[in-house]
Write a protein that holds these residues in place. Structure first.
Motif, PDB file in Angstrom:
ATOM      1  N   VAL A   1       0.610  -1.111   0.136  1.00 11.07           N
ATOM      2  CA  VAL A   1      -0.052   0.023   0.110  1.00 11.07           C
ATOM      3  C   VAL A   1       0.788   1.305   0.089  1.00 11.07           C
ATOM      4  CG1 VAL A   1      -1.814   1.281   1.216  1.00 11.07           C
ATOM      5  CG2 VAL A   1      -1.832  -1.173   0.996  1.00 11.07           C
ATOM      6  N   PHE A   2       1.728   1.321   0.995  1.00  8.39           N
ATOM      7  CA  PHE A   2       2.508   2.595   1.063  1.00  8.39           C
ATOM      8  C   PHE A   2       3.628   2.863  -0.225  1.00  8.39           C
ATOM      9  CE2 PHE A   2       2.152   1.848   5.753  1.00  8.39           C
ATOM     10  CZ  PHE A   2       1.308   3.073   5.693  1.00  8.39           C
ATOM     11  N   VAL A   3       4.126   1.548  -0.633  1.00 10.66           N
ATOM     12  CA  VAL A   3       4.827   1.448  -1.994  1.00 10.66           C
ATOM     13  C   VAL A   3       4.173   2.220  -3.098  1.00 10.66           C
ATOM     14  CG1 VAL A   3       6.128   0.255  -3.750  1.00 10.66           C
ATOM     15  CG2 VAL A   3       6.507  -0.141  -1.331  1.00 10.66           C
ATOM     16  N   LYS A   4       2.947   1.676  -3.339  1.00 11.64           N
ATOM     17  CA  LYS A   4       2.030   2.292  -4.505  1.00 11.64           C
ATOM     18  C   LYS A   4       1.526   3.683  -4.126  1.00 11.64           C
ATOM     19  CE  LYS A   4       0.678  -2.215  -6.111  1.00 11.64           C
ATOM     20  NZ  LYS A   4       1.142  -2.227  -7.314  1.00 11.64           N
ATOM     21  N   LEU A   5       1.276   3.882  -3.069  1.00  7.98           N
ATOM     22  CA  LEU A   5       0.967   5.456  -2.565  1.00  7.98           C
ATOM     23  C   LEU A   5       1.910   6.184  -2.862  1.00  7.98           C
ATOM     24  CD1 LEU A   5      -1.292   4.796   0.503  1.00  7.98           C
ATOM     25  CD2 LEU A   5      -2.073   5.640  -1.912  1.00  7.98           C
ATOM     26  N   THR A   6       2.888   6.104  -3.125  1.00  9.04           N
ATOM     27  CA  THR A   6       4.228   7.132  -3.324  1.00  9.04           C
ATOM     28  C   THR A   6       3.938   7.589  -4.864  1.00  9.04           C
ATOM     29  OG1 THR A   6       5.630   5.296  -3.800  1.00  9.04           O
ATOM     30  CG2 THR A   6       5.685   6.304  -1.596  1.00  9.04           C
ATOM     31  N   GLY A   7       3.267   6.741  -5.702  1.00 10.06           N
ATOM     32  CA  GLY A   7       2.957   7.252  -6.752  1.00 10.06           C
ATOM     33  C   GLY A   7       4.090   7.256  -8.058  1.00 10.06           C
ATOM     34  N   GLY A   8       5.228   6.653  -7.714  1.00 12.82           N
ATOM     35  CA  GLY A   8       6.396   6.949  -8.323  1.00 12.82           C
ATOM     36  C   GLY A   8       7.087   8.077  -8.297  1.00 12.82           C
ATOM     37  N   LEU A   9       6.794   8.818  -7.476  1.00 15.22           N
ATOM     38  CA  LEU A   9       7.618  10.174  -7.038  1.00 15.22           C
ATOM     39  C   LEU A   9       8.768   9.785  -6.469  1.00 15.22           C
ATOM     40  CD1 LEU A   9       4.690  12.463  -5.875  1.00 15.22           C
ATOM     41  CD2 LEU A   9       5.544  12.493  -8.008  1.00 15.22           C
ATOM     42  N   ILE A  10       9.128   8.722  -6.128  1.00 14.27           N
ATOM     43  CA  ILE A  10      10.465   8.782  -5.541  1.00 14.27           C
ATOM     44  C   ILE A  10      10.981   7.363  -6.190  1.00 14.27           C
ATOM     45  CG2 ILE A  10      11.792   7.992  -3.322  1.00 14.27           C
ATOM     46  CD1 ILE A  10       9.554   9.566  -1.652  1.00 14.27           C
ATOM     47  N   PRO A  11      12.214   7.202  -6.675  1.00 17.64           N
ATOM     48  CA  PRO A  11      12.635   6.077  -7.343  1.00 17.64           C
ATOM     49  C   PRO A  11      12.504   4.757  -6.449  1.00 17.64           C
ATOM     50  CG  PRO A  11      14.060   7.816  -7.939  1.00 17.64           C
ATOM     51  CD  PRO A  11      13.219   8.328  -6.756  1.00 17.64           C
ATOM     52  N   ILE A  12      12.068   3.855  -6.831  1.00 17.65           N
ATOM     53  CA  ILE A  12      11.980   2.682  -5.919  1.00 17.65           C
ATOM     54  C   ILE A  12      13.076   2.365  -4.929  1.00 17.65           C
ATOM     55  CG2 ILE A  12      12.691   0.894  -7.635  1.00 17.65           C
ATOM     56  CD1 ILE A  12      10.205   0.549  -4.408  1.00 17.65           C
ATOM     57  N   GLN A  13      14.609   2.294  -5.770  1.00 19.28           N
ATOM     58  CA  GLN A  13      15.755   1.953  -4.991  1.00 19.28           C
ATOM     59  C   GLN A  13      16.130   3.251  -3.609  1.00 19.28           C
ATOM     60  OE1 GLN A  13      15.382   2.692  -8.215  1.00 19.28           O
ATOM     61  NE2 GLN A  13      16.202   0.946  -9.557  1.00 19.28           N
ATOM     62  N   THR A  14      15.789   4.191  -4.000  1.00 21.73           N
ATOM     63  CA  THR A  14      15.764   5.397  -2.801  1.00 21.73           C
ATOM     64  C   THR A  14      14.751   5.113  -1.805  1.00 21.73           C
ATOM     65  OG1 THR A  14      16.713   6.992  -4.659  1.00 21.73           O
ATOM     66  CG2 THR A  14      15.918   7.874  -2.527  1.00 21.73           C
ATOM     67  N   LEU A  15      13.623   4.830  -2.244  1.00 23.15           N
ATOM     68  CA  LEU A  15      12.591   4.582  -1.242  1.00 23.15           C
ATOM     69  C   LEU A  15      13.145   3.162  -0.436  1.00 23.15           C
ATOM     70  CD1 LEU A  15       9.578   5.286  -0.275  1.00 23.15           C
ATOM     71  CD2 LEU A  15       8.768   3.542  -1.928  1.00 23.15           C
ATOM     72  N   ASN A  16      13.325   2.328  -0.798  1.00 24.58           N
ATOM     73  CA  ASN A  16      13.847   1.274  -0.099  1.00 24.58           C
ATOM     74  C   ASN A  16      15.105   1.559   0.869  1.00 24.58           C
ATOM     75  OD1 ASN A  16      12.369  -0.664  -1.524  1.00 24.58           O
ATOM     76  ND2 ASN A  16      13.827  -0.815  -3.073  1.00 24.58           N
ATOM     77  N   PHE A  17      15.989   2.617   0.314  1.00 26.99           N
ATOM     78  CA  PHE A  17      16.812   3.130   1.309  1.00 26.99           C
ATOM     79  C   PHE A  17      16.139   4.031   2.511  1.00 26.99           C
ATOM     80  CE2 PHE A  17      19.129   7.321   2.261  1.00 26.99           C
ATOM     81  CZ  PHE A  17      20.151   6.654   3.265  1.00 26.99           C
ATOM     82  N   TYR A  18      15.323   4.987   2.032  1.00 26.60           N
ATOM     83  CA  TYR A  18      14.469   5.629   3.121  1.00 26.60           C
ATOM     84  C   TYR A  18      14.150   4.759   4.304  1.00 26.60           C
ATOM     85  CZ  TYR A  18      14.898   9.906   0.328  1.00 26.60           C
ATOM     86  OH  TYR A  18      15.169  10.805  -0.483  1.00 26.60           O
ATOM     87  N   ALA A  19      13.528   3.616   3.668  1.00 22.87           N
ATOM     88  CA  ALA A  19      12.701   2.706   4.595  1.00 22.87           C
ATOM     89  C   ALA A  19      13.244   2.052   5.659  1.00 22.87           C
ATOM     90  CB  ALA A  19      11.973   1.568   3.642  1.00 22.87           C
ATOM     91  N   LEU A  20      14.659   1.400   4.989  1.00 20.53           N
ATOM     92  CA  LEU A  20      15.613   0.558   5.681  1.00 20.53           C
ATOM     93  C   LEU A  20      16.291   1.665   6.793  1.00 20.53           C
ATOM     94  CD1 LEU A  20      17.148  -1.669   3.285  1.00 20.53           C
ATOM     95  CD2 LEU A  20      15.568  -2.093   5.200  1.00 20.53           C
ATOM     96  N   SER A  21      16.493   2.944   6.286  1.00 20.39           N
ATOM     97  CA  SER A  21      17.040   3.983   7.401  1.00 20.39           C
ATOM     98  C   SER A  21      16.111   4.243   8.539  1.00 20.39           C
ATOM     99  CB  SER A  21      17.245   5.366   6.546  1.00 20.39           C
ATOM    100  OG  SER A  21      18.449   4.975   5.382  1.00 20.39           O
ATOM    101  N   LEU A  22      14.868   4.370   8.160  1.00 20.13           N
ATOM    102  CA  LEU A  22      13.937   4.794   9.219  1.00 20.13           C
ATOM    103  C   LEU A  22      13.569   3.608  10.206  1.00 20.13           C
ATOM    104  CD1 LEU A  22      11.289   6.682   7.031  1.00 20.13           C
ATOM    105  CD2 LEU A  22      12.522   7.815   8.927  1.00 20.13           C
ATOM    106  N   ALA A  23      13.664   2.273   9.504  1.00 20.73           N
ATOM    107  CA  ALA A  23      13.667   1.194  10.434  1.00 20.73           C
ATOM    108  C   ALA A  23      14.610   1.100  11.382  1.00 20.73           C
ATOM    109  CB  ALA A  23      13.487  -0.053   9.446  1.00 20.73           C
TER     110      ALA A  23
END
Length: 306
Positions: free
Chosen positions: A21-43
């Motif tokens: 849900v969260f991946v799709k809601l970003t609407g492609g505004l953030i490259p998925i590779q960068t989104l993964n980095f953000y997610a793991l950093s926050l985790a």
């Protein structure tokens, strides 16, 4: 199983199910590779903040477990990256159902590298799983690439679990926070290669008449879907047999994730996907139950990397 454990399992299941849900809601505004980095950093930040109070132990640098911590971190980065990428290519139901091939890859890797022996009945379970995959039809049309990526992610996750079993891991500990930090560092180059994305941009939703900054969905993916899920699993594995957790997770998480896909995006799986998915999930549950007899505490999740 206590009411507290059941409640925690329910929260973990919901948090894991929100990934797509969260991946799709970003609407492609953030490259998925960068989104993964953000997610793991926050985790990683969440785990560093709360693991000491949960385990009652300080977050000491894992000098005596450095190799395992690094390897698990690399595998976490690979597994989460591939899984989230699959979510950008296919409906949520596809990704979670085809990922659930993981128990079969785990058994194969364990048989090859750990010498675990197959029983005659396993052949029938594998046949059921293969029929389920064929019925779900991963080779269908425009969903081919995403389905194959999800299947591949099941193999990556299985490799991680097999490695943990090889190292004899059997309980949760603080090293998962360090492994998550390693995973974030591994993905750090994504910021340079793909850019930070349009993280402050707002997305307008006509149905509710509000504009939501994409940053909110990034926080959801990192804190709720990834950080809280790992935090909760570390907690529940202290009171629940690892394979009991795996049996519940194999069935419940894909079902809840598929329901969220329908609820938020209106994704309705085909009858072939429903029937094939039911066979694959059921076979995975059956195989995990059979292979866990007498080994109820062996590793099933990277939270057992201590």
């Amino acid at each position: 199983m206590t009411a507290q454990t059941i409640s925690l399992l329910a929260l973990i299941t919901v948090s894991e199910a929100t990934i797509g849900v969260f991946v799709k809601l970003t609407g492609g505004l953030i490259p998925i590779q960068t989104l993964n980095f953000y997610a793991l950093s926050l985790a990683a930040l969440l785990l560093f903040g709360f693991m000491p109070s949960i385990t009652g132990k300080p977050l000491l640098f894992p000098r005596n477990n450095l190799k395992n911590t690094l390897l698990v971190g690399i595998l976490i980065a690979a597994q989460i990256s591939v899984f989230n990428y699959a979510m950008t290519l296919v409906p949520i139901a596809n990704a979670v159902i085809f990922w659930s091939i993981a128990p079969f890859f785990t058994f194969i890797f364990s048989a090859v590298f750990l010498g675990e022996k197959a029983r005659p009945g396993y052949m029938f379970i594998f046949v059921v799983a293969l029929i389920g995959i064929a019925t779900a039809n991963p080779l269908k049309g425009g969903e081919l690439a995403g389905n194959l990526v999800a299947l591949g992610d099941g193999a990556v996750y299985a490799a991680m679990v097999t490695y943990l079993r090889y190292e004899g891991k059997s309980e949760a500990g603080n090293d998962i926070a360090w492994s998550m930090l390693v995973a974030a560092i591994v993905l750090l180059p994504s910021m340079l290669l793909f850019g930070p994305g349009d993280i402050l941009r707002g997305i307008h939703y006509e149905t509710v008449g509000v504009t939501v900054p994409v940053l909110l969905w990034v926080l959801g993916l990192g804190v709720v879907s990834t950080g809280f899920a790992y935090l909760g699993i570390s907690m529940v594995l202290k009171t629940l047999d690892a394979n009991v957790y795996a049996l519940i997770d194999i069935i419940v998480s894909p079902l809840v994730a598929s329901f969220f896909g329908y609820l938020v995006f209106g994704d309705v799986p085909s009858w072939g996907m429903v029937l094939g998915g039911a066979m694959l999930l059921g076979a995975g549950f059956w195989l995990t139950r059979e292979t866990s007899r007498g080994m109820e505490n062996r590793a099933v999740h990277p939270c057992q990397c201590a």
